[in-house]
Design an enzyme around this catalytic site. Structure first.
Site, mmCIF file in Angstrom:
data_model
loop_
_atom_site.group_PDB
_atom_site.id
_atom_site.type_symbol
_atom_site.label_atom_id
_atom_site.label_comp_id
_atom_site.label_asym_id
_atom_site.label_seq_id
_atom_site.Cartn_x
_atom_site.Cartn_y
_atom_site.Cartn_z
ATOM 1 C CD1 TRP A 127 41.211 45.364 45.628
ATOM 2 C CD2 TRP A 127 40.558 43.408 46.510
ATOM 3 N NE1 TRP A 127 39.904 45.157 45.287
ATOM 4 C CE2 TRP A 127 39.479 43.983 45.810
ATOM 5 C CE3 TRP A 127 40.387 42.188 47.156
ATOM 6 C CZ2 TRP A 127 38.229 43.347 45.721
ATOM 7 C CZ3 TRP A 127 39.145 41.556 47.072
ATOM 8 C CH2 TRP A 127 38.089 42.139 46.359
ATOM 9 C CE LYS A 150 38.389 43.811 39.828
ATOM 10 N NZ LYS A 150 39.328 43.426 40.865
ATOM 11 C CG ASP A 180 46.614 42.008 43.227
ATOM 12 O OD1 ASP A 180 46.289 41.959 42.027
ATOM 13 O OD2 ASP A 180 45.779 42.035 44.158
HETATM 14 C C1 LIG Z 1 39.323 42.787 42.291
HETATM 15 C C2 LIG Z 1 40.652 42.684 42.883
HETATM 16 C C3 LIG Z 1 41.051 41.566 43.629
HETATM 17 C C4 LIG Z 1 40.109 40.410 43.934
HETATM 18 O O1 LIG Z 1 39.856 39.694 42.799
HETATM 19 P P1 LIG Z 1 38.920 38.391 42.841
HETATM 20 O O2 LIG Z 1 39.205 37.798 41.503
HETATM 21 O O3 LIG Z 1 37.524 38.892 42.984
HETATM 22 O O4 LIG Z 1 39.334 37.531 43.947
HETATM 23 C C5 LIG Z 1 42.334 41.518 44.122
HETATM 24 N N1 LIG Z 1 43.197 42.517 43.885
HETATM 25 C C6 LIG Z 1 42.850 43.633 43.191
HETATM 26 C C7 LIG Z 1 43.854 44.696 42.977
HETATM 27 C C8 LIG Z 1 41.571 43.722 42.661
HETATM 28 O O5 LIG Z 1 41.223 44.823 41.959
#
Ligand SMILES: *Cc1c(COP(=O)(O)O)cnc(C)c1O
Length: 358
Positions: free
Chosen positions: A101, A192, A168
Site C-alpha cells: 500500500w 479495516k 495512511d
Molecule cells: C486496504 C488498504 C488500502 C486500500 O484500501 P482501499 O479502500 O481498498 O482502496 C490502503 N492502505 C492500507 C494500509 C490498507 O490496509
C-alpha cells in the site's frame, strides 16, 4: 441462530454486532421516518443529525483539535493516494516504503511530481519498519503507512517529523489514541476498523491546504468537502450510517484508550502462542509487530502441515486466517470488534493442533 464463527478477516472487517443490528433496523425504518436508510434523502434533518453525530464522534474519540477537520469521501484509500499528491505535492515528497500500500501511494505521487522512497524494507519482504533515516525539513511532506495490513508491521507511536506528516491509517485507525496535531493529514478506508467498505475518512489540518499551484478538480480538492461538510455530492449514506454506529460502539466500551488495552491484550495472547508453539513462527520483526494483523507461518520442517492446519481451524469456526499471497501462511486480523474470546479460540486451536502432531 447462525453458526458460531470467529472472524479474522483483514478487510472488510468484523463489525460490532450492535452496529449490524442497528443497521438492520435502519434498513427497515430510518430514525422513525418510516423510510429505509437506503432511500432517505441526504438533504433532511434526520440525515444531518447522523452526519453531525458522526463528525462529533470522530472528534471526540480521537481528540481532534480545532485546527483539523474530518471529512468522509468515497473511492477507497487507493483514491486518497492521488488526493494526497494532488493537494500537497509541489516540489518534493518522501514516502516510507513499508509495503504494497505504501508503495502504491508512492507510485501515484510519482505520476504527479517528484516523490521518492526515503527508506524501504522490501529487501526482507517488508517484514520490518526501517529506522534511523534522515528526514529533510524542506519536503512538502513525508508519507507513512502506520499499519502494514499485509505484512503485520506497525508504527505504533506518533513520530516527530521536521516536515509535514501524512499518514495512511486505514488499518489501525481508532485502535489507539493518536496525537492528531502531529499530522497534516490522516486518511484511510473505513473497512479495516471503523465501518463497511465504501467510505473513506480524512482528517485534515485546514491551514495545510491551498499551497499547491496545480489546478485541483473540484472533487479532488479537500477544501470542497470541508466547505460542504462532506455533502458536496451524495455521500455514501448507508456506509456512513454504519460507521457512525461503529463509533458509537467504540464510545460505549470506553473509547479508544480502552480499546487499545484490549487490542494489546489480544495481540499479546496470540503472539505469545506463536512464540511458544513449536509448529508456528511469526514473520514480522518482533519490535514492529502489528497489534492489528498478526502474520505467522508454519515453523521450518512443518511447512507441509499448512493446509491441514487451515482445514483444522476452519472446522473449529476460524474464518479469514489465510495469509496474503505475498507473505503466505496465516494472518489473523484482530481489529477492534474481534474479542479476546475470538483470539482465545484461535490459540486453543493452535494448541490442540500441536498436541495432535507432536
Ligand atoms: C486496504 C488498504 C488500502 C486500500 O484500501 P482501499 O479502500 O481498498 O482502496 C490502503 N492502505 C492500507 C494500509 C490498507 O490496509
Amino acid at each position: 441462530m447462525s453458526k458460531k464463527v470467529h472472524v479474522f478477516n483483514a478487510g472488510p472487517c468484523l463489525l460490532p454486532q450492535v452496529a449490524i443490528d442497528n443497521a438492520i433496523a435502519a434498513l427497515k425504518d430510518f430514525s422513525g421516518t418510516g423510510v429505509s436508510v437506503l432511500s432517505i434523502s441526504h438533504r433532511t434533518k434526520e440525515w444531518d443529525a447522523v452526519m453531525d453525530e458522526c463528525r462529533a464522534l470522530w472528534r471526540e474519540l480521537l481528540n481532534i483539535p480545532d485546527t483539523h477537520e474530518v471529512v468522509f469521501l468515497a473511492g477507497g484509500a487507493s483514491l486518497q493516494f492521488l488526493y494526497v499528491a494532488m493537494n500537497y505535492l509541489e516540489k518534493k515528497a518522501a514516502y516510507l516504503d513499508t509495503g504494497v500500500w505504501a508503495h502504491k501511494a508512492l507510485v501515484e505521487a510519482q505520476g504527479l511530481g517528484e516523490a521518492y522512497a526515503i527508506a524501504c524494507s522490501q529487501d526482507k519482504n517488508y517484514s520490518y519498519i526501517p529506522k534511523g533515516f534522515e528526514i529533510p525539513s524542506d519536503l512538502d511532506y513525508l508519507h507513512i503507512t502506520t499499519n502494514n495490513t499485509i505484512y503485520g508491521t506497525e508504527i505504533k507511536e506518533d513520530m516527530d517529523c521536521p516536515c509535514p506528516l501524512i499518514a495512511d491509517m486505514s488499518s489501525d485507525i481508532m485502535s489507539r489514541p493518536v496525537d492528531v496535531s502531529k499530522y497534516d493529514l490522516i486518511y484511510g478506508g473505513a473497512q479495516k476498523n471503523v465501518g463497511p467498505a465504501g467510505v473513506v475518512f480524512a482528517i485534515i489540518r485546514k491551514e495545510s491546504l491551498g499551497r499547491v499551484s496545480r489546478h485541483l478538480p473540484t472533487m479532488l480538492d479537500y477544501r470542497t468537502h470541508i466547505d460542504k461538510l462532506s455533502m458536496f455530492n451524495t455521500p455514501p449514506v448507508f456506509n456512513i450510517f454504519v460507521m457512525n454506529e461503529t463509533l458509537k460502539w467504540i464510545k460505549s466500551v470506553g473509547g479508544v484508550a480502552a480499546i487499545q488495552k484490549v487490542n494489546r491484550q489480544k495481540a499479546e495472547l496470540l503472539y505469545s502462542e506463536i512464540d511458544r508453539n513449536s509448529l508456528f513462527v511469526g514473520t514480522a520483526a518482533v519490535e514492529d509487530r502489528s497489534l492489528m494483523n498478526v502474520c505467522f507461518v508454519m515453523a521450518p520442517g512443518y511447512e507441509a502441515l499448512q493446509d491441514e492446519f487451515m482445514a483444522f481451524a476452519k472446522e473449529r469456526g476460524m474464518v479469514g486466517i489465510k495469509g496474503h499471497r505475498s507473505v503466505g501462511g496465516f494472518r489473523a486480523s484482530l481489529y477492534n470488534a474481534c474479542s479476546v474470546e475470538d483470539v482465545q479460540a484461535l490459540v486453543d486451536c493452535m494448541q490442540e493442533f500441536e498436541k495432535l502432531k507432536k
